[in-house]
Design an enzyme around this catalytic site. Structure first.
Site, PDB file in Angstrom:
ATOM      1  N   SER A  24     -16.011 -12.491 -10.047  1.00  0.00           N
ATOM      2  CA  SER A  24     -15.458 -12.507 -11.171  1.00  0.00           C
ATOM      3  C   SER A  24     -14.837 -13.902 -11.968  1.00  0.00           C
ATOM      4  O   SER A  24     -14.027 -14.320 -11.163  1.00  0.00           O
ATOM      5  CB  SER A  24     -14.311 -11.397 -11.368  1.00  0.00           C
ATOM      6  OG  SER A  24     -13.578 -11.701 -12.596  1.00  0.00           O
ATOM      7  N   HIS A  45     -19.845 -11.567 -12.787  1.00  0.00           N
ATOM      8  CA  HIS A  45     -18.895 -10.530 -13.529  1.00  0.00           C
ATOM      9  C   HIS A  45     -18.015 -11.314 -14.247  1.00  0.00           C
ATOM     10  O   HIS A  45     -17.489 -12.076 -14.301  1.00  0.00           O
ATOM     11  CB  HIS A  45     -18.159  -9.851 -12.268  1.00  0.00           C
ATOM     12  CG  HIS A  45     -17.518  -8.629 -12.781  1.00  0.00           C
ATOM     13  ND1 HIS A  45     -18.080  -7.380 -12.761  1.00  0.00           N
ATOM     14  CD2 HIS A  45     -16.266  -8.366 -13.092  1.00  0.00           C
ATOM     15  CE1 HIS A  45     -17.189  -6.527 -13.375  1.00  0.00           C
ATOM     16  NE2 HIS A  45     -15.965  -7.154 -13.393  1.00  0.00           N
ATOM     17  N   ASP A  75     -15.021 -10.087 -17.344  1.00  0.00           N
ATOM     18  CA  ASP A  75     -14.191  -9.234 -17.403  1.00  0.00           C
ATOM     19  C   ASP A  75     -13.638  -9.307 -19.031  1.00  0.00           C
ATOM     20  O   ASP A  75     -12.828 -10.309 -19.254  1.00  0.00           O
ATOM     21  CB  ASP A  75     -13.029  -9.594 -16.643  1.00  0.00           C
ATOM     22  CG  ASP A  75     -13.316  -8.882 -15.186  1.00  0.00           C
ATOM     23  OD1 ASP A  75     -13.751  -7.688 -15.124  1.00  0.00           O
ATOM     24  OD2 ASP A  75     -13.180  -9.403 -14.151  1.00  0.00           O
ATOM     25  N   MET A  81     -11.318  -8.422 -21.905  1.00  0.00           N
ATOM     26  CA  MET A  81     -10.040  -7.385 -22.056  1.00  0.00           C
ATOM     27  C   MET A  81      -9.591  -7.624 -23.515  1.00  0.00           C
ATOM     28  O   MET A  81      -9.602  -8.894 -24.088  1.00  0.00           O
ATOM     29  CB  MET A  81      -8.981  -7.893 -21.161  1.00  0.00           C
ATOM     30  CG  MET A  81      -9.488  -7.828 -19.578  1.00  0.00           C
ATOM     31  SD  MET A  81      -8.181  -8.421 -18.418  1.00  0.00           S
ATOM     32  CE  MET A  81      -9.007  -8.475 -16.975  1.00  0.00           C
ATOM     33  N   HIS A 108     -18.082  -6.266 -17.804  1.00  0.00           N
ATOM     34  CA  HIS A 108     -17.130  -5.171 -17.772  1.00  0.00           C
ATOM     35  C   HIS A 108     -16.305  -5.116 -18.897  1.00  0.00           C
ATOM     36  O   HIS A 108     -15.335  -6.029 -19.063  1.00  0.00           O
ATOM     37  CB  HIS A 108     -16.360  -5.482 -16.405  1.00  0.00           C
ATOM     38  CG  HIS A 108     -15.417  -4.564 -16.172  1.00  0.00           C
ATOM     39  ND1 HIS A 108     -14.226  -4.631 -15.009  1.00  0.00           N
ATOM     40  CD2 HIS A 108     -14.980  -3.382 -16.512  1.00  0.00           C
ATOM     41  CE1 HIS A 108     -13.664  -3.608 -14.995  1.00  0.00           C
ATOM     42  NE2 HIS A 108     -14.032  -2.570 -16.098  1.00  0.00           N
ATOM     43  N   MET A 113     -13.142  -3.859 -20.820  1.00  0.00           N
ATOM     44  CA  MET A 113     -11.916  -3.245 -20.779  1.00  0.00           C
ATOM     45  C   MET A 113     -11.027  -3.392 -22.206  1.00  0.00           C
ATOM     46  O   MET A 113     -10.296  -4.078 -22.366  1.00  0.00           O
ATOM     47  CB  MET A 113     -10.702  -4.086 -19.454  1.00  0.00           C
ATOM     48  CG  MET A 113     -11.345  -3.606 -18.302  1.00  0.00           C
ATOM     49  SD  MET A 113     -10.774  -4.738 -17.167  1.00  0.00           S
ATOM     50  CE  MET A 113     -12.095  -5.910 -17.348  1.00  0.00           C
ATOM     51  N   MET A 138     -12.883   1.185  -9.880  1.00  0.00           N
ATOM     52  CA  MET A 138     -11.574   0.302 -10.145  1.00  0.00           C
ATOM     53  C   MET A 138     -10.793   0.636  -8.729  1.00  0.00           C
ATOM     54  O   MET A 138     -10.251   1.672  -8.404  1.00  0.00           O
ATOM     55  CB  MET A 138     -11.050   0.609 -11.235  1.00  0.00           C
ATOM     56  CG  MET A 138     -11.589   0.114 -12.633  1.00  0.00           C
ATOM     57  SD  MET A 138     -12.421  -1.592 -12.461  1.00  0.00           S
ATOM     58  CE  MET A 138     -10.923  -2.524 -12.182  1.00  0.00           C
ATOM     59  N   ASP A 178     -14.432  -2.905  -7.798  1.00  0.00           N
ATOM     60  CA  ASP A 178     -13.800  -4.152  -8.523  1.00  0.00           C
ATOM     61  C   ASP A 178     -12.237  -4.039  -8.398  1.00  0.00           C
ATOM     62  O   ASP A 178     -11.598  -3.027  -8.719  1.00  0.00           O
ATOM     63  CB  ASP A 178     -14.044  -3.964 -10.052  1.00  0.00           C
ATOM     64  CG  ASP A 178     -13.695  -4.970 -10.841  1.00  0.00           C
ATOM     65  OD1 ASP A 178     -13.274  -5.975 -10.364  1.00  0.00           O
ATOM     66  OD2 ASP A 178     -14.188  -4.907 -12.227  1.00  0.00           O
TER      67      ASP A 178
HETATM   68  C1  DX5 Z   1      -9.382  -6.418 -12.994  1.00  0.00           C
HETATM   69  C2  DX5 Z   1     -10.812  -6.966 -13.112  1.00  0.00           C
HETATM   70  C3  DX5 Z   1     -11.430  -7.553 -11.863  1.00  0.00           C
HETATM   71  C4  DX5 Z   1     -10.782  -8.576 -11.583  1.00  0.00           C
HETATM   72  C5  DX5 Z   1     -10.838  -8.685  -9.894  1.00  0.00           C
HETATM   73  O1  DX5 Z   1      -9.073  -5.869 -14.029  1.00  0.00           O
HETATM   74  O2  DX5 Z   1     -11.595  -6.118 -13.752  1.00  0.00           O
HETATM   75  O3  DX5 Z   1     -12.661  -8.217 -12.179  1.00  0.00           O
HETATM   76  O4  DX5 Z   1     -11.127 -10.023 -11.730  1.00  0.00           O
HETATM   77  O5  DX5 Z   1     -10.102  -9.911  -9.256  1.00  0.00           O
HETATM   78  P1  DX5 Z   1      -9.651  -9.710  -7.768  1.00  0.00           P
HETATM   79  O6  DX5 Z   1     -10.987  -9.759  -7.031  1.00  0.00           O
HETATM   80  O7  DX5 Z   1      -8.765 -10.784  -7.969  1.00  0.00           O
HETATM   81  O8  DX5 Z   1      -8.873  -8.404  -7.515  1.00  0.00           O
HETATM   82 ZN    ZN Z   2     -14.114  -6.328 -13.786  1.00  0.00          ZN
END
Ligand code: DX5
Ligand code: ZN
Length: 229
Positions: free
Chosen positions: A12, A37, A39, A41, A70, A72, A141, A176
């Site tokens: 990620s 990956h 993320d 948000m 991904h 969110m 998750m 994840d």
């Molecule tokens: C959490 C994200 C993850 C996160 C994982 O909201 O979706 O992808 O970056 O990070 P680690 O591996 O540090 O838990």
């Molecule tokens: Zn993620």
């Protein structure tokens, strides 16, 4: 993108140097990442903000493997075309993000991407029962989403249930949150094949010390495959 159940490590870039995404992506791919990956948000569905479609389009120029995006965010549907244009290979939406996840998954496939569905830790496996024929990936998750570096929440029983529900369908199970060499093995044994890892990949490395990324990726992969070094 062909389908297989071999273990895939998806770093990620939430844990990368935000001033240097292009070089960071190239470094993790050179060092053995299978997917990248991303993320996204929105400060509404989760209490944090990251990047939108123009940034994702800029990442795409550096990704040679698979760009796994991904979301969110809520709502999802107004942004599906923008993420398709940005070059996402897989677009994952949360089942909790709105009342019409069925329509969202159809729209993601309709826009030419693989469709993923993500489940927060508090959401049961059964939430995807009627979505299996619309889904290419289920993201389980193992933290409450929003931040990297959080403590792992054990979802092994949920992964086992999902693996049984999937049967022969070509659906990936992705994990994840909090994935590292100690948490990964039980999840792969339960049926997961894609391991997202942020802090456990980027920890200790940098674009000028990319071999640390390689060591970190290999440590997760070898632990997950049951090869302890
Ligand atoms: C959490 C994200 C993850 C996160 C994982 O909201 O979706 O992808 O970056 O990070 P680690 O591996 O540090 O838990
Ligand atoms: Zn993620």
């Amino acid at each position: 993108m062909s389908f297989d159940r071999s273990v895939k490590i998806a770093p990620s870039i939430l844990s990368a140097d935000f001033a240097n995404f292009g070089a960071e992506i190239e470094a993790i791919e050179d060092q053995g990442a299978d997917w990248v990956h991303v993320d996204v948000m929105d400060g509404h569905f989760v209490p944090n903000l990251t990047f939108g479609p123009p940034a994702v389009a800029a990442f795409r120029k550096h990704v040679k493997t698979v760009m796994d995006v991904h979301l969110m965010i809520a709502p999802v549907d107004p942004y599906i075309d923008a993420f398709s244009q940005a070059g996402a290979d897989i677009l994952t939406a949360h089942v909790e993000a709105g009342p019409h996840i069925h329509r969202t998954l159809q729209a993601i496939r309709g826009a030419g991407m693989k469709a993923g569905v993500a489940l927060n830790p508090g959401t049961p496996a059964e939430a995807v029962t009627d979505l299996l024929d619309l889904t290419d990936l289920i993201c389980v998750m193992t933290v409450n989403p929003g931040f990297g570096g959080q403590k792992f929440i054990d979802m092994t029983t949920k992964v086992k249930k999902l693996r049984a529900m999937i049967g022969d369908r070509p659906i990936h199970i992705e994990i994840d949150g909090g994935v590292d060499p100690t948490t990964a093995p039980q999840l792969v044994q339960a049926g997961a094949d894609v391991l997202v890892a942020g802090s456990a990949v980027f920890r200790g490395g940098s674009v000028s010390q990319p071999e640390v990324y390689g060591q970190n990726i290999r440590a997760i992969r070898e632990a997950a495959q049951g090869v302890y070094v």
